[in-house]
Write a protein that holds these residues in place. Structure first.
Motif, PDB file in Angstrom:
ATOM      1  N   LYS A   1       0.822  -1.200   0.000  1.00  0.00           N
ATOM      2  CA  LYS A   1       0.000   0.000   0.000  1.00  0.00           C
ATOM      3  C   LYS A   1       0.857   1.251   0.000  1.00  0.00           C
ATOM      4  CE  LYS A   1      -4.248  -1.697   2.062  1.00  0.00           C
ATOM      5  NZ  LYS A   1      -5.192  -1.561   3.161  1.00  0.00           N
ATOM      6  N   SER A   2       1.979   1.219   0.740  1.00  0.00           N
ATOM      7  CA  SER A   2       2.818   2.416   0.810  1.00  0.00           C
ATOM      8  C   SER A   2       3.461   2.715  -0.549  1.00  0.00           C
ATOM      9  CB  SER A   2       3.867   2.296   1.907  1.00  0.00           C
ATOM     10  OG  SER A   2       4.763   1.246   1.634  1.00  0.00           O
ATOM     11  N   LEU A   3       3.895   1.668  -1.282  1.00  0.00           N
ATOM     12  CA  LEU A   3       4.450   1.874  -2.611  1.00  0.00           C
ATOM     13  C   LEU A   3       3.413   2.520  -3.527  1.00  0.00           C
ATOM     14  CD1 LEU A   3       6.588   1.448  -4.856  1.00  0.00           C
ATOM     15  CD2 LEU A   3       5.560  -0.797  -5.217  1.00  0.00           C
ATOM     16  N   LEU A   4       2.201   2.029  -3.482  1.00  0.00           N
ATOM     17  CA  LEU A   4       1.132   2.559  -4.319  1.00  0.00           C
ATOM     18  C   LEU A   4       0.825   4.011  -3.952  1.00  0.00           C
ATOM     19  CD1 LEU A   4      -0.818   1.977  -6.585  1.00  0.00           C
ATOM     20  CD2 LEU A   4      -2.382   0.984  -4.919  1.00  0.00           C
ATOM     21  N   GLN A   5       0.798   4.326  -2.668  1.00  0.00           N
ATOM     22  CA  GLN A   5       0.522   5.701  -2.253  1.00  0.00           C
ATOM     23  C   GLN A   5       1.614   6.665  -2.715  1.00  0.00           C
ATOM     24  OE1 GLN A   5      -0.243   5.098   1.928  1.00  0.00           O
ATOM     25  NE2 GLN A   5      -2.430   4.873   1.567  1.00  0.00           N
ATOM     26  N   VAL A   6       2.869   6.240  -2.645  1.00  0.00           N
ATOM     27  CA  VAL A   6       3.962   7.085  -3.130  1.00  0.00           C
ATOM     28  C   VAL A   6       3.865   7.240  -4.647  1.00  0.00           C
ATOM     29  CG1 VAL A   6       6.472   7.220  -3.413  1.00  0.00           C
ATOM     30  CG2 VAL A   6       5.496   6.590  -1.203  1.00  0.00           C
ATOM     31  N   PHE A   7       3.586   6.150  -5.344  1.00  0.00           N
ATOM     32  CA  PHE A   7       3.423   6.202  -6.798  1.00  0.00           C
ATOM     33  C   PHE A   7       2.321   7.189  -7.176  1.00  0.00           C
ATOM     34  CE2 PHE A   7       1.228   4.730 -10.616  1.00  0.00           C
ATOM     35  CZ  PHE A   7       2.281   4.727 -11.536  1.00  0.00           C
ATOM     36  N   LEU A   8       1.203   7.138  -6.478  1.00  0.00           N
ATOM     37  CA  LEU A   8       0.071   8.014  -6.801  1.00  0.00           C
ATOM     38  C   LEU A   8       0.362   9.477  -6.475  1.00  0.00           C
ATOM     39  CD1 LEU A   8      -2.896   5.701  -5.788  1.00  0.00           C
ATOM     40  CD2 LEU A   8      -2.091   6.256  -8.086  1.00  0.00           C
ATOM     41  N   GLN A   9       1.307   9.742  -5.582  1.00  0.00           N
ATOM     42  CA  GLN A   9       1.722  11.128  -5.352  1.00  0.00           C
ATOM     43  C   GLN A   9       2.398  11.686  -6.606  1.00  0.00           C
ATOM     44  OE1 GLN A   9       4.173  11.177  -1.839  1.00  0.00           O
ATOM     45  NE2 GLN A   9       2.449  10.755  -0.473  1.00  0.00           N
ATOM     46  N   HIS A  10       3.109  10.822  -7.317  1.00  0.00           N
ATOM     47  CA  HIS A  10       3.778  11.233  -8.554  1.00  0.00           C
ATOM     48  C   HIS A  10       2.846  11.188  -9.757  1.00  0.00           C
ATOM     49  CE1 HIS A  10       7.798  11.480  -6.849  1.00  0.00           C
ATOM     50  NE2 HIS A  10       7.487  10.401  -6.145  1.00  0.00           N
ATOM     51  N   HIS A  11       1.767  10.441  -9.637  1.00  0.00           N
ATOM     52  CA  HIS A  11       0.804  10.287 -10.737  1.00  0.00           C
ATOM     53  C   HIS A  11      -0.615  10.521 -10.220  1.00  0.00           C
ATOM     54  CE1 HIS A  11       3.652   8.857 -13.721  1.00  0.00           C
ATOM     55  NE2 HIS A  11       4.218   8.155 -12.753  1.00  0.00           N
ATOM     56  N   PRO A  12      -0.955  11.762  -9.937  1.00  0.00           N
ATOM     57  CA  PRO A  12      -2.295  12.046  -9.393  1.00  0.00           C
ATOM     58  C   PRO A  12      -3.432  11.805 -10.383  1.00  0.00           C
ATOM     59  CG  PRO A  12      -1.107  14.083  -9.852  1.00  0.00           C
ATOM     60  CD  PRO A  12      -0.131  12.961 -10.059  1.00  0.00           C
ATOM     61  N   GLU A  13      -3.089  11.522 -11.652  1.00  0.00           N
ATOM     62  CA  GLU A  13      -4.137  11.235 -12.634  1.00  0.00           C
ATOM     63  C   GLU A  13      -4.795   9.877 -12.403  1.00  0.00           C
ATOM     64  OE1 GLU A  13      -0.226  10.029 -14.792  1.00  0.00           O
ATOM     65  OE2 GLU A  13      -0.859  11.477 -13.291  1.00  0.00           O
ATOM     66  N   TYR A  14      -4.167   9.041 -11.582  1.00  0.00           N
ATOM     67  CA  TYR A  14      -4.738   7.729 -11.300  1.00  0.00           C
ATOM     68  C   TYR A  14      -5.506   7.751  -9.999  1.00  0.00           C
ATOM     69  CZ  TYR A  14      -1.329   6.559 -14.853  1.00  0.00           C
ATOM     70  OH  TYR A  14      -0.591   6.537 -16.011  1.00  0.00           O
ATOM     71  N   ARG A  15      -6.460   6.846  -9.881  1.00  0.00           N
ATOM     72  CA  ARG A  15      -7.295   6.747  -8.694  1.00  0.00           C
ATOM     73  C   ARG A  15      -6.865   5.542  -7.872  1.00  0.00           C
ATOM     74  NH1 ARG A  15      -9.298   8.257 -13.143  1.00  0.00           N
ATOM     75  NH2 ARG A  15     -10.703  10.008 -13.373  1.00  0.00           N
ATOM     76  N   LEU A  16      -6.736   5.732  -6.574  1.00  0.00           N
ATOM     77  CA  LEU A  16      -6.305   4.659  -5.679  1.00  0.00           C
ATOM     78  C   LEU A  16      -7.228   3.449  -5.806  1.00  0.00           C
ATOM     79  CD1 LEU A  16      -4.469   3.579  -3.430  1.00  0.00           C
ATOM     80  CD2 LEU A  16      -5.965   4.721  -1.782  1.00  0.00           C
ATOM     81  N   SER A  17      -8.529   3.691  -5.894  1.00  0.00           N
ATOM     82  CA  SER A  17      -9.495   2.583  -5.952  1.00  0.00           C
ATOM     83  C   SER A  17      -9.365   1.751  -7.225  1.00  0.00           C
ATOM     84  CB  SER A  17     -10.917   3.114  -5.823  1.00  0.00           C
ATOM     85  OG  SER A  17     -11.218   3.974  -6.914  1.00  0.00           O
ATOM     86  N   ASN A  18      -8.715   2.288  -8.261  1.00  0.00           N
ATOM     87  CA  ASN A  18      -8.558   1.574  -9.530  1.00  0.00           C
ATOM     88  C   ASN A  18      -7.117   1.138  -9.781  1.00  0.00           C
ATOM     89  OD1 ASN A  18     -11.249   2.018 -10.055  1.00  0.00           O
ATOM     90  ND2 ASN A  18     -10.893   3.833 -11.287  1.00  0.00           N
ATOM     91  N   SER A  19      -6.286   1.190  -8.752  1.00  0.00           N
ATOM     92  CA  SER A  19      -4.862   0.902  -8.936  1.00  0.00           C
ATOM     93  C   SER A  19      -4.447  -0.331  -8.151  1.00  0.00           C
ATOM     94  CB  SER A  19      -4.024   2.092  -8.474  1.00  0.00           C
ATOM     95  OG  SER A  19      -4.348   3.250  -9.217  1.00  0.00           O
ATOM     96  N   ILE A  20      -3.469  -1.038  -8.700  1.00  0.00           N
ATOM     97  CA  ILE A  20      -2.954  -2.246  -8.056  1.00  0.00           C
ATOM     98  C   ILE A  20      -1.464  -2.367  -8.376  1.00  0.00           C
ATOM     99  CG2 ILE A  20      -3.549  -3.725 -10.007  1.00  0.00           C
ATOM    100  CD1 ILE A  20      -4.223  -5.916  -7.935  1.00  0.00           C
ATOM    101  N   VAL A  21      -0.718  -2.901  -7.443  1.00  0.00           N
ATOM    102  CA  VAL A  21       0.697  -3.179  -7.656  1.00  0.00           C
ATOM    103  C   VAL A  21       0.843  -4.657  -7.990  1.00  0.00           C
ATOM    104  CG1 VAL A  21       2.980  -3.255  -6.571  1.00  0.00           C
ATOM    105  CG2 VAL A  21       1.429  -1.348  -6.061  1.00  0.00           C
ATOM    106  N   VAL A  22       1.603  -4.939  -9.045  1.00  0.00           N
ATOM    107  CA  VAL A  22       1.868  -6.308  -9.456  1.00  0.00           C
ATOM    108  C   VAL A  22       3.370  -6.528  -9.360  1.00  0.00           C
ATOM    109  CG1 VAL A  22       1.755  -7.939 -11.383  1.00  0.00           C
ATOM    110  CG2 VAL A  22      -0.093  -6.301 -11.033  1.00  0.00           C
ATOM    111  N   SER A  23       3.759  -7.587  -8.716  1.00  0.00           N
ATOM    112  CA  SER A  23       5.176  -7.903  -8.599  1.00  0.00           C
ATOM    113  C   SER A  23       5.696  -8.392  -9.941  1.00  0.00           C
ATOM    114  CB  SER A  23       5.379  -8.985  -7.531  1.00  0.00           C
ATOM    115  OG  SER A  23       6.742  -9.322  -7.434  1.00  0.00           O
TER     116      SER A  23
END
Length: 173
Positions: A1-23
């Motif tokens: 979750k923390s990786l995704l939150q940092v990523f979304l700070q750099h990409h505010p065009e994406y929505r947290l509810s529609n985002s997922i991290v894949v290894s």
């Protein structure tokens, strides 16, 4: 979750509810889309990175002589697929990567706007493969918009609805 939150700070065009991290890599994410999420056929711009291991069926549309996207050719190819199977937009998609792998070309934003407007008006999935988003054979990065950013612009201008742009799928690596 923390990786995704940092990523979304750099990409505010994406929505947290529609985002997922894949290894793994973009190939892993694209393979999930192609073999586990129902997108079994894709249309790509020719000379693109190899998508054969990610999707069961690939159709390449040649670039123009100037190595630009053939917008009319891509639209025509989608029309052929839909004519052969009116439900194609339920399992088919167009994949774009920009800058283009392997030519390094940054595609014209106006052409991309025309293409994704047509695709989304016809309820076709558009996959934005951003493996090379900030990699280009140039002294400076061109700063082009992602398909999500362009789709959001099209919503703000009233060209597309928010619902239509839900067919934009972005893969970063």
């Amino acid at each position: 979750k923390s990786l995704l939150q940092v990523f979304l700070q750099h990409h505010p065009e994406y929505r947290l509810s529609n985002s997922i991290v894949v290894s793994g890599s973009s190939r892993t994410a694209l393979g999930f889309l192609g073999f586990h999420c129902g997108i079994s056929e894709v249309i790509v711009a020719d000379l693109s990175w190899s998508y054969e291991h990610c999707f069961p069926s690939i159709r390449a549309v040649p670039l123009t002589e100037e190595y630009a996207l053939d917008i009319d050719g891509l639209i025509h190819t989608v029309q052929e697929h839909v004519a052969a199977n009116p439900r194609w937009n339920e399992f088919g998609a167009v994949v774009l990567n920009n800058p283009h792998n392997a030519t390094g070309r940054v595609f014209d934003e106006a052409g991309i706007r025309t293409l994704i407007t047509w695709l989304l008006e016809h309820h076709v999935y558009v996959i934005d493969d951003l493996s090379y988003q900030e990699v280009a054979p140039a002294a400076d990065l061109p700063g082009m918009k992602t398909l999500r950013q362009i789709a959001d612009d099209l919503v703000r201008s009233g060209t597309l609805s928010e619902e239509q742009t839900s067919k934009v799928i972005t893969v970063h690596s």
